[in-house]
Design a protein around this motif. Sequence first.
Motif, mmCIF file in Angstrom:
data_model
loop_
_atom_site.group_PDB
_atom_site.id
_atom_site.type_symbol
_atom_site.label_atom_id
_atom_site.label_comp_id
_atom_site.label_asym_id
_atom_site.label_seq_id
_atom_site.Cartn_x
_atom_site.Cartn_y
_atom_site.Cartn_z
ATOM 1 N N UNK A 112 0.836 -1.197 0.000
ATOM 2 C CA UNK A 112 0.000 0.000 0.000
ATOM 3 C C UNK A 112 0.877 1.255 0.000
ATOM 4 N N UNK A 113 0.559 2.211 -0.869
ATOM 5 C CA UNK A 113 1.304 3.463 -0.925
ATOM 6 C C UNK A 113 0.951 4.318 0.285
ATOM 7 N N UNK A 114 1.927 5.091 0.812
ATOM 8 C CA UNK A 114 1.646 5.947 1.965
ATOM 9 C C UNK A 114 0.721 7.103 1.584
ATOM 10 N N UNK A 115 0.049 7.636 2.563
ATOM 11 C CA UNK A 115 -0.800 8.806 2.360
ATOM 12 C C UNK A 115 0.111 9.995 2.044
ATOM 13 N N UNK A 116 -0.093 10.628 0.904
ATOM 14 C CA UNK A 116 0.808 11.692 0.477
ATOM 15 C C UNK A 116 0.055 12.730 -0.345
ATOM 16 N N UNK A 117 0.639 13.928 -0.429
ATOM 17 C CA UNK A 117 0.099 15.002 -1.267
ATOM 18 C C UNK A 117 0.474 14.797 -2.728
ATOM 19 N N UNK A 155 5.690 13.097 -1.227
ATOM 20 C CA UNK A 155 5.626 14.409 -0.590
ATOM 21 C C UNK A 155 4.498 14.336 0.433
ATOM 22 N N UNK A 156 4.851 14.431 1.706
ATOM 23 C CA UNK A 156 3.849 14.306 2.765
ATOM 24 C C UNK A 156 3.530 15.634 3.434
ATOM 25 N N UNK A 157 4.337 16.666 3.159
ATOM 26 C CA UNK A 157 4.039 17.995 3.693
ATOM 27 C C UNK A 157 4.722 19.041 2.815
ATOM 28 N N UNK A 158 4.143 20.207 2.763
ATOM 29 C CA UNK A 158 4.726 21.325 2.030
ATOM 30 C C UNK A 158 4.731 22.537 2.945
ATOM 31 N N UNK A 218 22.413 16.577 10.886
ATOM 32 C CA UNK A 218 22.667 17.711 11.768
ATOM 33 C C UNK A 218 21.755 17.581 12.979
ATOM 34 N N UNK A 219 22.329 17.488 14.170
ATOM 35 C CA UNK A 219 21.566 17.340 15.415
ATOM 36 C C UNK A 219 20.579 16.181 15.341
ATOM 37 N N UNK A 220 20.987 15.077 14.722
ATOM 38 C CA UNK A 220 20.152 13.889 14.679
ATOM 39 C C UNK A 220 19.041 13.920 13.647
ATOM 40 N N UNK A 221 18.963 14.986 12.856
ATOM 41 C CA UNK A 221 17.933 15.047 11.819
ATOM 42 C C UNK A 221 18.566 15.502 10.522
ATOM 43 N N UNK A 222 17.908 15.246 9.435
ATOM 44 C CA UNK A 222 18.444 15.624 8.133
ATOM 45 C C UNK A 222 18.103 17.068 7.830
ATOM 46 N N UNK A 223 19.108 17.920 7.831
ATOM 47 C CA UNK A 223 18.903 19.313 7.450
ATOM 48 C C UNK A 223 18.328 20.157 8.568
ATOM 49 N N UNK A 224 18.086 21.395 8.265
ATOM 50 C CA UNK A 224 17.559 22.332 9.237
ATOM 51 C C UNK A 224 16.233 22.885 8.732
ATOM 52 N N UNK A 225 15.260 23.017 9.622
ATOM 53 C CA UNK A 225 14.007 23.673 9.256
ATOM 54 C C UNK A 225 13.068 22.834 8.431
ATOM 55 N N UNK A 226 12.871 23.223 7.171
ATOM 56 C CA UNK A 226 11.864 22.609 6.304
ATOM 57 C C UNK A 226 12.095 21.116 6.121
ATOM 58 N N UNK A 227 11.030 20.409 5.859
ATOM 59 C CA UNK A 227 11.122 18.984 5.548
ATOM 60 C C UNK A 227 11.968 18.795 4.298
ATOM 61 N N UNK A 228 12.723 17.697 4.274
ATOM 62 C CA UNK A 228 13.602 17.417 3.134
ATOM 63 C C UNK A 228 13.144 16.171 2.404
ATOM 64 N N UNK A 229 13.319 16.178 1.086
ATOM 65 C CA UNK A 229 13.071 15.005 0.255
ATOM 66 C C UNK A 229 14.398 14.676 -0.423
ATOM 67 N N UNK A 284 12.566 24.090 -3.882
ATOM 68 C CA UNK A 284 11.543 24.088 -2.828
ATOM 69 C C UNK A 284 10.186 23.868 -3.481
ATOM 70 N N UNK A 285 9.451 22.911 -2.964
ATOM 71 C CA UNK A 285 8.109 22.630 -3.449
ATOM 72 C C UNK A 285 7.105 23.174 -2.447
ATOM 73 N N UNK A 286 6.163 23.963 -2.939
ATOM 74 C CA UNK A 286 5.119 24.516 -2.074
ATOM 75 C C UNK A 286 3.782 24.405 -2.798
ATOM 76 N N UNK A 287 2.719 24.686 -2.075
ATOM 77 C CA UNK A 287 1.389 24.656 -2.663
ATOM 78 C C UNK A 287 0.782 26.035 -2.555
ATOM 79 N N UNK A 288 0.325 26.579 -3.682
ATOM 80 C CA UNK A 288 -0.295 27.895 -3.728
ATOM 81 C C UNK A 288 -1.809 27.698 -3.598
ATOM 82 N N UNK A 289 -2.351 28.061 -2.445
ATOM 83 C CA UNK A 289 -3.781 27.846 -2.204
ATOM 84 C C UNK A 289 -4.652 28.726 -3.092
#
Length: 85
Positions: free
Chosen positions: A3-8, A26-29, A41-52, A66-71
Motif C-alpha cells: 500500500x502506498x503511503x498517504x501523500x500530497x 511528498x507528505x508535507x509542504x 545535523x543534530x540527529x535530523x536531516x537538514x535544518x528547518x523545512x522537511x527534506x526530500x 523548494x516545493x510549495x502549494x499555492x492555495x
Amino acid sequence: AEKEPLALAKLDCMDLQTNARFERYITSVPCILGRSLAKKIDGKEGEGAKRVDLGTNAKLSHEHAELSFNQATGFFELKLLGKNG
C-alpha cells in the motif's frame, strides 16, 4: 501489493548515473528537494523545512528546489534554489 503511503504527491524519479527508477512521496509542504546530506545535523536531516532526498548525484544541490502549494491558484509551485538549476 504494498500500500502506498498517504501523500500530497508522488515523485517518479530516475538516478541519472545508474538509470534506476525510484519514488519519493511528498507528505508535507513546503519541502526542500535535494541531494543527500553527507551527515545528519543534530540527529535530523537538514535544518528547518522537511527534506526530500533525491540521491547522491553531484549535479543536484543539497537544497536544489523548494516545493510549495499555492492555495490561491490550487497548484504546486517549484522554486529552483540550487546553483546547478
